[in-house]
Design a protein around this motif. Structure first.
Motif, short mmCIF file in Angstrom:
data_model
loop_
_atom_site.label_atom_id
_atom_site.label_comp_id
_atom_site.label_asym_id
_atom_site.label_seq_id
_atom_site.Cartn_x
_atom_site.Cartn_y
_atom_site.Cartn_z
N CYS A 219 0.83 -1.21 0.00
CA CYS A 219 0.00 0.00 0.00
C CYS A 219 0.87 1.26 0.00
O CYS A 219 1.81 1.37 0.79
CB CYS A 219 -0.91 0.00 1.22
SG CYS A 219 -1.94 1.48 1.38
N VAL B 20 -3.10 -4.49 -3.84
CA VAL B 20 -3.07 -4.83 -2.42
C VAL B 20 -4.27 -5.69 -2.03
O VAL B 20 -4.17 -6.51 -1.11
CB VAL B 20 -3.04 -3.53 -1.57
CG1 VAL B 20 -3.22 -3.83 -0.10
CG2 VAL B 20 -1.73 -2.78 -1.81
N ALA C 12 -7.88 1.28 2.95
CA ALA C 12 -6.42 1.26 3.14
C ALA C 12 -6.04 1.08 4.60
O ALA C 12 -5.17 0.27 4.94
CB ALA C 12 -5.80 2.54 2.58
N CYS D 276 -6.93 -0.39 -7.00
CA CYS D 276 -5.62 -0.34 -6.33
C CYS D 276 -4.48 -0.51 -7.33
O CYS D 276 -4.39 -1.55 -8.00
CB CYS D 276 -5.52 -1.41 -5.26
SG CYS D 276 -3.92 -1.43 -4.40
#
Length: 247
Positions: A148, A218, A171, A214
């Motif tokens: 991330c 992730v 996240a 993403c």
């Protein structure tokens, strides 16, 4: 041959409180990304245009924007993919706008901090004992979630984040899972209150758009679902443990 392409860029002034779209025609180059076009506008057409960027390599995560309604890193979005145009560029959804394409992400940072995204140790081994070693399998169990870059594209794509501003978000929850899975970490219990709260993992409806957008694959949606399974197991263990102790 295409000589130029039009960008329709969102403009917002905090002084006037007004927002609008402004069109800019820029030279088209096959190897240019949206960020290149914005830099050209900034350098040669309109120096008042405001936006964030840093590395231009898809690493820093600072140049996230909505391009034609889709959250992307503008340093990875090639103009050729948006021909013949126009290309509409806006700040990320679900965030307050500070100016033009610049969002206020203080709220995101607070949510990120709340899940303690760092190694928590109840007991520290002496330095002379050496590193905390891991097997390749232990590393593999959480490595995906270490990728991330805090670009916040997942928040812009998440309908829950748009509907409920208190939602901790993809996240932050994925990073909490990353540290809970780390064999060196002892902070899982400290994260449970925030993870199991109404604004935590149970607020996620598993739409999955966070994982789709993403740029580092992730899979925050997958991380949240794994945390849900772990939470359910813990819940039933809390009932079974006293019974097993009596046995």
């Amino acid at each position: 041959m295409v000589d130029s392409i039009t960008l329709e860029v969102f403009r917002y002034s905090p002084d006037s409180g007004r927002d609008s779209f402004q069109s800019y025609e820029v030279e088209f180059r096959d190897d240019w990304v949206v960020l290149d076009a914005l830099n050209f506008i900034k350098d040669h057409i309109d120096g008042t245009l405001s936006y964030r960027w840093s590395c231009r390599m898809g690493v820093c995560g600072s140049c996230g924007m909505m391009v034609n309604g889709y959250p992307v890193l503008s340093c990875s979005a090639f103009l050729r993919d948006y021909l013949p145009g126009p290309v509409r560029v806006e700040p990320l959804n679900n965030f307050e706008v500070e100016r033009d394409l610049i969002i206020d992400f203080d709220d995101f940072l607070e949510k990120l901090h709340s899940v303690k995204p760092w190694l928590v140790r109840e007991t520290e081994a002496p330095v002379e004992a050496g590193e905390y070693l891991q097997t390749p399998a232990e590393l593999a169990s959480y490595k995906q979630y270490t990728m991330c870059i805090n670009c916040m594209l997942c928040y812009a794509a998440c309908p829950v984040a748009g509907h409920d501003p208190e939602f901790i978000g993809p996240a932050a929850l994925a990073l909490a899972h990353r540290y809970n899975m780390d064999s060196r970490d002892q902070g899982r219990e400290q994260r449970l209150d925030i993870l199991l709260s109404n604004e935590g993992i149970w607020d996620c409806t598993f739409v999955g758009e966070c994982s789709v957008v993403c740029p580092k694959h992730v899979d925050p949606a997958g991380a949240i679902q794994q945390s849900k399974v772990s939470g359910i197991v813990d819940y039933y263990k809390s009932f079974l443990t006293p019974w097993m102790a009596r046995k």
